[in-house]
Structure formats: structure tokens, C-alpha cells
Motif scaffolding. Structure first.
Motif: not given
Ligand code: ADP
Ligand code: ASP
Ligand code: MG
Length: 403
Positions: A173, A181, A208-209
Motif C-alpha cells: 500500500t 494512528g 483505520a482503512q
Molecule cells: P490502498 O489503496 O493501498 O488499499 P488505502 O487508502 O485503502 O490504500 O489504505 C492506506 C491508507 O490507510 C493510508 O494511506 C493511511 O492514510 C490510512 N490509514 C488509516 N489508519 C491507518 C493506520 N493505523 N496505519 C496505517 N495507515 C492507516
């Protein structure tokens, strides 16, 4: 040599350079002799763009056609990634959800994977091809294309890993692991070396996405070790597994702005009110999260609960039309956020919740709702306070470790 599943999110395949970067990670794993299944998301903001295109045509498009449209995003990525792999001399075959054997129920936009028919995937691997499968999509028993919810490619990857008995599933990712966080929002967020399935499931479910919550559920049920890491660096990521060496009291803070509060005041203090309200909502598949009911006063009770924002108007209407529940007032507040702390070690240690409340109190932030489980404490607060609240709670639990 083993069978591995590598998943690349939207940012990791967003441009020519990034596609080639993803391709070289896949190629390296394949050249090392592994059987490789790559699962990809739609490029960059493609899914959002497709949603916008649909909105230009209809305010309420058919869910079936919506899934037909959204599934095209991942189809672009699988073809392009295969082309990049071919140009690196790595044989690869792209497979749509249907071709990869992903069978789902018929709930468009939020389908659940029922089964993975792995025959085609195994045939491709036996031919030493990399199988590049479209994330996020499947087909139902009637052959209709379905999608499994935003962020669902993680779940496709884990489902394929579980069905194929893969030795690991790596989620590439745009961050280099799971943090205490959201590193884009929380100053001083720290990368975790490892986290338990249960903690990750709570964090993902609480906003937390970084991982789709159902992917974590599936990984736990099937014992699939998952690693979250960046496709842009070689840094080791975060391992999600059953048990971790260290049992932290609090592992992370999550926030979810997709919440609305519905409050009913002055319902009668008689049996059956809660049943009638929540049975009606359940029959319409409205997912109620936190519920708070006050003690009776003057033969009246107040009931408040939270739902996802896109279900709030429907929930309100159902209650308004409900003839067998009387109340004094009915309100909906969409300007709220849920903030949660999660940690496996919380179960055995007293006072964690009060520490969270103290951090909020010091910021003068009012709590509307509280709910707790063995490894989680959640509060609902006004959205305008959310950012400050998350930072204060995070500082409270993690700043000391920094010093
Ligand atoms: P992808 O497109 O690779 O599936 P996502 O946007 O769905 O990526 O997920 C990655 C995002 O999750 C990161 O850019 C970050 O902002 C967010 N995120 C939220 N909470 C957390 C966390 N606890 N640790 C890491 N990333 C997090
Ligand atoms: N492309 C889908 C989305 O944007 C699925 C995913 O990326 O996991 O939600
Ligand atoms: Mg994602």
C-alpha cells in the motif's frame, strides 16, 4: 518455494512508473521460484471517478449496473499489470473476479465472498504463469458481476490466499505498515512491527482503512499471515497474526467520520420498545452500531444509536413511519465522529478507559456516547473536535514511549 499472494492498492498501480514498480516486485518473487498470485485494485481515484460518472447519469442508478461499472476499474489494472510483466519477461495472465473463481452472494455493492473455485488459478500457476486477479469483484450464482465494498481488494487477496493455502499474503500500500494512528492525520504515529488479528479487526472496523475489515476476519479464520508494507520502499512492514510477542495495552487509535447519531426522547417505559425499533431497522438491513438507553424517568426513556451516514435518512424515515412506537422527539445528527482505542492488553488492565476520557477532558471535549468491548473503547464526539481528540488521545498513550 511457496505460493504467495501479493496485493497492490490503487496508489501502487496509479501510473506507468508505479505499475512497473509493482510488476518488478511480482517478477522478483516469481523469479525466486514462488507461485505468485497478484491481486490489484483500480488505479488511483478510478473508482471515485466511475462513481461520479454514474451520478451524472442518474441520482439512483441500479445497483447491478453500478457493480458492472465499478468492476471495470480493476479490469484496467489487471491488463496493464500483465502487459508490464510481459515486458519484463515474466509470463502472466489477467483474470477477472469471475475467471479467478470468486463466487459471491447477490448483495450488489456489499457482496460477500461465498467460495473461491481455484481450478483456473491453479492451472495458471501450474503453467508457471503469474495469475493477476482483479480485486473487489466477483460473480453471484446467476453470473451477475458483484462488488464487495470499498477497499474490498484486500479481502479478495486474503480470500484467494486462504483458498489456495498460500504461505503468506502481502498487502502493498502507500504506507509502510500499520501505525498507532493514521500517519496522514496523527503527528508522531509509530509503525507497529506486529499486531494481532483481533486488534487489527477492531482498528479496521473502527475506521483505520489500511485494511478492509473483512480481510482481517478472513485471515484470522483461515490463519493466513498478512503483511502490510509499502510498494515504494524495502522497509519491513507490519505482520498481522494470531499472537504477538508484546501485549500492548493500547496498540492504536482510529477515527471514523462516517457516523450519524439518531436520538429518540420520551419513549414509553414499557417492554418491547427497543425490540420494535431495532427489529424494524434490522429487517431493512440497517446496521446499528452503538446503542444507549437512559434509565427511566417519569415513565419515559431516551434511546440513542449510531448508524453509517448513508443509512441515516432511511433509518429516520423507518422510525417516523413506525406506528407502534410513540416518542416525544426524533433527531438525527450527522456531524459526529467515532474515536476508538484498541489494544489486546486492555482486557487485563484497569483504568485505560478513564485515561482516554482524561485526555478528552483536558481538551474540553464533550463525549456523547461511550461503548467498550474487551479490547476497545469508543466514544462519539462532535466532528469538529475529532482531529484534536485523536491527537490528544494518541499523545496521551504514545508520547511517553517516544521520549
Ligand atoms: P490502498 O489503496 O493501498 O488499499 P488505502 O487508502 O485503502 O490504500 O489504505 C492506506 C491508507 O490507510 C493510508 O494511506 C493511511 O492514510 C490510512 N490509514 C488509516 N489508519 C491507518 C493506520 N493505523 N496505519 C496505517 N495507515 C492507516
Ligand atoms: N477499487 C475499490 C475501491 O476503491 C476497491 C479497492 O481499492 O480495494 O474501493
Ligand atoms: Mg485499501
Amino acid at each position: 518455494m511457496s505460493l504467495i499472494v501479493l496485493k497492490f492498492g490503487g496508489t501502487s498501480v496509479a501510473s506507468r512508473e508505479r505499475l512497473f514498480n509493482a510488476a518488478s516486485i511480482v517478477e522478483k518473487a516469481w523469479r525466486a521460484g514462488n507461485d505468485v498470485v497478484a491481486v490489484v485494485s483500480a488505479q488511483g481515484d478510478t473508482t471515485d471517478e466511475l462513481l461520479k460518472k454514474a451520478a451524472e447519469i442518474s441520482p439512483s442508478p441500479s445497483e447491478r449496473e453500478m457493480d458492472m461499472l465499478l468492476a471495470t476499474g480493476e479490469q484496467i489494472s489487471i491488463a496493464l499489470l500483465c502487459m508490464a510483466l510481459h515486458s519484463l519477461g515474466c509470463p502472466a495472465v489477467s483474470l477477472t473476479g469471475w475467471q479467478a473463481g470468486v463466487l459471491t452472494d447477490s448483495h450488489h455493492a456489499k457482496a460477500r465472498i461465498r467460495f473461491v473455485e481455484t481450478r483456473r488459478l491453479r492451472e495458471e500457476l501450474a503453467r508457471r504463469n503469474v495469475a493477476v486477479a482483479a480485486g473487489f469483484q466477483g460473480t453471484d450464482a446467476q453470473g451477475n458481476i458483484t462488488t464487495i465494498g470499498r477497499g474490498g481488494s484486500d479481502t479478495t487477496a486474503v480470500a484467494l490466499a486462504a483458498a489456495l493455502g498460500a504461505s503468506r499474503c502481502v498487502i502493498y500500500t502507500d504506507v509502510d505498515g500499520v501505525y498507532t494512528g493514521d500517519p496522514r492525520l496523527v503527528r508522531g504515529a509509530q509503525k507497529l512491527k506486529e499486531i494481532t488479528y483481533d486488534e487489527m479487526l477492531e482498528l479496521a472496523s473502527m475506521g483505520a482503512q489500511v485494511l478492509h475489515n473483512r480481510s482481517v476476519e478472513l485471515a484470522k479464520r483461515n490463519g493466513v499471515p498478512v503483511e502490510v508494507r509499502s510498494s515504494f520502499t524495502d522497509e519491513p512492514g507490519t505482520i498481522v497474526r494470531e499472537e504477538t510477542m508484546e501485549r500492548r495495552t493500547v496498540s492504536g487509535v482510529a477515527q471514523d467520520a462516517d457516523v450519524a447519531v439518531i436520538s429518540l426522547t420520551g419513549t414509553a417505559d414499557v417492554p418491547g420498545i427497543a425490540y420494535k425499533i431495532f427489529d424494524r431497522l434490522a429487517k431493512e438491513k440497517i446496521n446499528v452500531d452503538m446503542i444507549v438507553q437512559s434509565a427511566a424517568e417519569n415513565h419515559c426513556k431516551h434511546i440513542c444509536f449510531t448508524v453509517a451516514q448513508d443509512q441515516a435518512a432511511q433509518a429516520l424515515e423507518l422510525i417516523q413511519n413506525q406506528r407502534d412506537v410513540a416518542y416525544q422527539s426524533l433527531n438525527m445528527d450527522p456531524d459526529v465522529s467515532k474515536i476508538s482505542i484498541v489494544g489486546a492488553g486492555m482486557a487485563g488492565s484497569a483504568g485505560v478507559a478513564s485515561e482516554m476520557f482524561e485526555a478528552l477532558y483536558k481538551q474540553g471535549i464533550n463525549i456523547m456516547f461511550i461503548s467498550t468491548s474487551e479490547i476497545k473503547v469508543s466514544v462519539v464526539i462532535k466532528s469538529q473536535d475529532a482531529q484534536r481528540a485523536v491527537q490528544a488521545i494518541h499523545d496521551h498513550f504514545f508520547q511517553a514511549e517516544n521520549q
